[in-house]
Write a protein that holds these residues in place. Structure first.
Motif, PDB file in Angstrom:
ATOM      1  N   ALA A  19       0.832  -1.206   0.000  1.00 58.27           N
ATOM      2  CA  ALA A  19       0.000   0.000   0.000  1.00 58.27           C
ATOM      3  C   ALA A  19       0.866   1.257   0.000  1.00 58.27           C
ATOM      4  O   ALA A  19       1.847   1.352   0.742  1.00 58.27           O
ATOM      5  CB  ALA A  19      -0.913  -0.012   1.216  1.00 58.27           C
ATOM      6  N   LYS A  25       1.626   2.236  -6.857  1.00 60.11           N
ATOM      7  CA  LYS A  25       1.140   1.350  -7.931  1.00 60.11           C
ATOM      8  C   LYS A  25       0.085   2.024  -8.810  1.00 60.11           C
ATOM      9  O   LYS A  25       0.212   2.038 -10.022  1.00 60.11           O
ATOM     10  CB  LYS A  25       0.484   0.079  -7.348  1.00 60.11           C
ATOM     11  N   THR A  72      -6.612  -3.630  -9.976  1.00 59.59           N
ATOM     12  CA  THR A  72      -7.322  -4.816  -9.463  1.00 59.59           C
ATOM     13  C   THR A  72      -7.809  -4.603  -8.027  1.00 59.59           C
ATOM     14  O   THR A  72      -8.820  -5.168  -7.621  1.00 59.59           O
ATOM     15  CB  THR A  72      -6.445  -6.081  -9.528  1.00 59.59           C
ATOM     16  N   GLY A  73      -7.085  -3.769  -7.262  1.00 66.10           N
ATOM     17  CA  GLY A  73      -7.497  -3.504  -5.879  1.00 66.10           C
ATOM     18  C   GLY A  73      -8.894  -2.899  -5.815  1.00 66.10           C
ATOM     19  O   GLY A  73      -9.633  -3.120  -4.844  1.00 66.10           O
ATOM     20  N   TYR A 123     -11.552  -5.556  -5.229  1.00 64.65           N
ATOM     21  CA  TYR A 123     -11.632  -6.022  -3.833  1.00 64.65           C
ATOM     22  C   TYR A 123     -12.310  -4.946  -2.975  1.00 64.65           C
ATOM     23  O   TYR A 123     -13.142  -5.240  -2.124  1.00 64.65           O
ATOM     24  CB  TYR A 123     -10.233  -6.340  -3.299  1.00 64.65           C
ATOM     25  N   ARG A 124     -11.956  -3.693  -3.237  1.00 61.99           N
ATOM     26  CA  ARG A 124     -12.574  -2.589  -2.478  1.00 61.99           C
ATOM     27  C   ARG A 124     -14.072  -2.498  -2.794  1.00 61.99           C
ATOM     28  O   ARG A 124     -14.893  -2.278  -1.895  1.00 61.99           O
ATOM     29  CB  ARG A 124     -11.888  -1.259  -2.831  1.00 61.99           C
ATOM     30  N   ARG A 162     -12.487   4.410  -1.612  1.00 65.60           N
ATOM     31  CA  ARG A 162     -11.210   4.879  -1.013  1.00 65.60           C
ATOM     32  C   ARG A 162     -11.374   5.234   0.453  1.00 65.60           C
ATOM     33  O   ARG A 162     -10.393   5.575   1.119  1.00 65.60           O
ATOM     34  CB  ARG A 162     -10.686   6.131  -1.746  1.00 65.60           C
ATOM     35  N   VAL A 178     -11.141  -4.401   3.839  1.00 67.27           N
ATOM     36  CA  VAL A 178     -10.963  -5.050   2.531  1.00 67.27           C
ATOM     37  C   VAL A 178     -10.140  -6.351   2.612  1.00 67.27           C
ATOM     38  O   VAL A 178     -10.385  -7.303   1.855  1.00 67.27           O
ATOM     39  CB  VAL A 178     -10.379  -4.047   1.496  1.00 67.27           C
ATOM     40  N   ALA A 188     -10.275 -10.107   0.743  1.00 67.55           N
ATOM     41  CA  ALA A 188      -9.176 -10.581  -0.101  1.00 67.55           C
ATOM     42  C   ALA A 188      -8.619 -11.926   0.350  1.00 67.55           C
ATOM     43  O   ALA A 188      -7.949 -12.601  -0.421  1.00 67.55           O
ATOM     44  CB  ALA A 188      -8.067  -9.529  -0.121  1.00 67.55           C
ATOM     45  N   ARG A 243     -10.899 -14.586  -4.638  1.00 65.92           N
ATOM     46  CA  ARG A 243      -9.724 -14.361  -5.478  1.00 65.92           C
ATOM     47  C   ARG A 243      -9.903 -15.065  -6.835  1.00 65.92           C
ATOM     48  O   ARG A 243      -9.608 -14.491  -7.877  1.00 65.92           O
ATOM     49  CB  ARG A 243      -8.437 -14.828  -4.789  1.00 65.92           C
ATOM     50  N   GLY A 284      -1.600  -4.580  -8.657  1.00 66.67           N
ATOM     51  CA  GLY A 284      -2.236  -5.167  -7.483  1.00 66.67           C
ATOM     52  C   GLY A 284      -1.221  -5.791  -6.537  1.00 66.67           C
ATOM     53  O   GLY A 284      -0.179  -5.180  -6.249  1.00 66.67           O
ATOM     54  N   ARG A 285      -1.553  -6.992  -6.074  1.00 67.24           N
ATOM     55  CA  ARG A 285      -0.670  -7.680  -5.125  1.00 67.24           C
ATOM     56  C   ARG A 285      -0.109  -8.983  -5.692  1.00 67.24           C
ATOM     57  O   ARG A 285       0.967  -9.419  -5.307  1.00 67.24           O
ATOM     58  CB  ARG A 285      -1.420  -8.020  -3.831  1.00 67.24           C
ATOM     59  N   ASP A 286      -0.885  -9.618  -6.594  1.00 65.32           N
ATOM     60  CA  ASP A 286      -0.496 -10.943  -7.091  1.00 65.32           C
ATOM     61  C   ASP A 286      -0.510 -10.992  -8.614  1.00 65.32           C
ATOM     62  O   ASP A 286      -0.757 -12.030  -9.204  1.00 65.32           O
ATOM     63  CB  ASP A 286      -1.452 -12.010  -6.532  1.00 65.32           C
ATOM     64  N   ARG A 304       0.912   8.710   1.395  1.00 63.41           N
ATOM     65  CA  ARG A 304      -0.513   8.414   1.566  1.00 63.41           C
ATOM     66  C   ARG A 304      -1.183   9.463   2.455  1.00 63.41           C
ATOM     67  O   ARG A 304      -2.292   9.878   2.187  1.00 63.41           O
ATOM     68  CB  ARG A 304      -0.649   7.000   2.137  1.00 63.41           C
ATOM     69  N   ARG A 362      -2.933  -3.525   7.379  1.00 61.69           N
ATOM     70  CA  ARG A 362      -3.458  -4.075   6.123  1.00 61.69           C
ATOM     71  C   ARG A 362      -2.364  -4.832   5.377  1.00 61.69           C
ATOM     72  O   ARG A 362      -2.591  -5.935   4.878  1.00 61.69           O
ATOM     73  CB  ARG A 362      -4.031  -2.930   5.270  1.00 61.69           C
ATOM     74  N   ASP A 404      -2.607  -8.689   4.369  1.00 57.71           N
ATOM     75  CA  ASP A 404      -2.507  -9.050   2.951  1.00 57.71           C
ATOM     76  C   ASP A 404      -1.315  -9.975   2.691  1.00 57.71           C
ATOM     77  O   ASP A 404      -1.387 -10.873   1.848  1.00 57.71           O
ATOM     78  CB  ASP A 404      -2.378  -7.789   2.084  1.00 57.71           C
TER      79      ASP A 404
HETATM   80  N1  LIG Z   1      -4.314  -8.061  -6.690  1.00 58.40           N
HETATM   81  C1  LIG Z   1      -4.817  -7.639  -5.524  1.00 58.40           C
HETATM   82  C2  LIG Z   1      -5.169  -6.289  -5.339  1.00 58.40           C
HETATM   83  C3  LIG Z   1      -5.693  -5.883  -4.141  1.00 58.40           C
HETATM   84  N2  LIG Z   1      -5.904  -6.795  -3.159  1.00 58.40           N
HETATM   85  C4  LIG Z   1      -6.602  -6.424  -1.912  1.00 58.40           C
HETATM   86  O1  LIG Z   1      -7.294  -5.211  -2.112  1.00 58.40           O
HETATM   87  C5  LIG Z   1      -6.896  -4.236  -1.158  1.00 58.40           C
HETATM   88  C6  LIG Z   1      -6.940  -2.855  -1.780  1.00 58.40           C
HETATM   89  O2  LIG Z   1      -5.957  -2.801  -2.788  1.00 58.40           O
HETATM   90  P1  LIG Z   1      -5.429  -1.408  -3.366  1.00 58.40           P
HETATM   91  O3  LIG Z   1      -4.461  -1.735  -4.449  1.00 58.40           O
HETATM   92  O4  LIG Z   1      -6.584  -0.529  -3.696  1.00 58.40           O
HETATM   93  O5  LIG Z   1      -4.717  -0.809  -2.098  1.00 58.40           O
HETATM   94  P2  LIG Z   1      -3.684   0.399  -2.025  1.00 58.40           P
HETATM   95  O6  LIG Z   1      -2.344  -0.229  -2.153  1.00 58.40           O
HETATM   96  O7  LIG Z   1      -3.954   1.321  -3.177  1.00 58.40           O
HETATM   97  O8  LIG Z   1      -3.942   1.017  -0.712  1.00 58.40           O
HETATM   98  C7  LIG Z   1      -5.544  -4.696  -0.632  1.00 58.40           C
HETATM   99  O9  LIG Z   1      -5.306  -4.229   0.683  1.00 58.40           O
HETATM  100  C8  LIG Z   1      -5.693  -6.221  -0.699  1.00 58.40           C
HETATM  101  O10 LIG Z   1      -6.400  -6.687   0.436  1.00 58.40           O
HETATM  102  C9  LIG Z   1      -5.532  -8.111  -3.339  1.00 58.40           C
HETATM  103  O11 LIG Z   1      -5.681  -8.925  -2.422  1.00 58.40           O
HETATM  104  N3  LIG Z   1      -4.987  -8.512  -4.515  1.00 58.40           N
END
Ligand SMILES: Nc1ccn([C@@H]2O[C@H](COP(=O)(O)OP(=O)(O)O)[C@@H](O)[C@H]2O)c(=O)n1
Ligand SMILES: Nc1ncnc2c1ncn2[C@@H]1O[C@H](COP(=O)(O)OP(=O)(O)O)[C@@H](O)[C@H]1O
Length: 236
Positions: free
Chosen positions: A21, A25, A43-44, A47-48, A99, A107, A111, A117, A140-142, A168, A187, A191
């Motif tokens: 976070a 990104k 992609t986040g 989830y949001r 947001r 969130v 996730a 997922r 995103g994350r993955d 932030r 978070r 995550d």
């Molecule tokens: N590819 C992804 C993207 C988001 N997420 C989840 O979605 C939430 C929100 O993602 P985001 O990208 O909007 O968060 P920020 O990094 O912008 O705060 C994350 O805290 C994860 O829990 C995920 O699990 N896998």
């Protein structure tokens, strides 16, 4: 299960960007996509938006079964145009609402559910394949590991935690710095139990933006793409 959307299969060059976070990104991916003439997928936001939908319909977020059931009535839409970002659930524009801190707080509960997922990854696969542009920046994350592990460009965008926090909190204006710090690191901790976005997988380029300003970070992403994807460079 991996969803592979590489150039050879779909004619779409995927630029995969992961990171914690506040690493930049969304903003960096959006700006890079604009420069490249690519689509942009946050992609986040899905989830949001599902967290928003669950709160809106008073679903118990601690029940994985209830969260999975909520996917049936989840009518999600996102714009892939980096110049015109927007997110909808049904007829409601949730671009701003997703947001809010009340969403960031919950969130991760959404996730961590594997069926969620899987469902969202299938949705992302369809959006990527049908994006209608030569390429797409997906963040995103993955993304580098699960959604597009075969993408020609895979980047882990990082920055020191203190820097991520100050970026932030500048963005959120009034929020108490301490409360924000706690929420953001909690978070990331939650995550990280689900996917590892703190260390680069094999073949993934780490881009540390701690000492780079915004434009330098976007330049670095665009340069990485130009190195591997044959695109015309704008005349300078
Ligand atoms: N590819 C992804 C993207 C988001 N997420 C989840 O979605 C939430 C929100 O993602 P985001 O990208 O909007 O968060 P920020 O990094 O912008 O705060 C994350 O805290 C994860 O829990 C995920 O699990 N896998
Ligand atoms: N390299 C950078 N230098 C300075 N500010 C940045 C940089 N990258 C991102 N930012 C700013 O940091 C804030 C958080 O970035 P954001 O894109 O929302 O991160 P993420 O999507 O990873 O949570 C935004 O206000 C953004 O403009």
């Amino acid at each position: 299960m991996a969803v592979n959307y590489e150039t050879a299969d779909h004619g779409v060059s995927v630029v995969a960007v992961d990171g914690p976070a506040g690493s930049g990104k969304s903003s960096v991916s959006k700006a890079a996509a604009r420069r490249l003439g690519f689509a942009y997928l946050d992609t986040g936001a899905a989830y949001r938006a599902l967290a928003w939908h669950a709160l809106d319909t008073a679903i118990d977020l601690d029940s994985a079964d209830a969260v999975v059931a909520s996917l049936h009535g989840f009518a999600y839409a996102i714009s892939l145009d980096p110049a015109d970002y927007g997110v909808r659930v049904g007829a409601t524009d949730v671009t701003e609402a997703i947001r809010e801190p009340r969403i960031s707080e919950v969130v991760s509960k959404i996730a961590r559910v594997p069926e969620v997922r899987g469902h969202l990854n299938t949705l992302f696969g369809g959006l990527i394949a049908g994006c209608g542009r030569p390429g797409i920046v997906v963040e995103g994350r993955d993304i580098t590991t699960v959604v597009a592990p075969e993408a020609p460009v895979r980047i882990l965008l990082t920055a020191d935690e203190a820097v991520r926090l100050s970026r932030r909190s500048a963005e959120l204006g009034g929020a108490s710095a301490e409360a924000l710090a706690q929420q953001l690191s909690a978070r990331d901790r939650q995550d990280s139990k689900v996917v590892d976005f703190m260390t680069a997988a094999d073949g993934v380029t780490t881009l540390d933006s701690t000492h780079l300003d915004f434009d330098q970070t976007v330049d670095a992403v665009v340069e990485l793409v130009h190195r591997v994807v044959p695109l015309e460079r704008p005349q300078s």
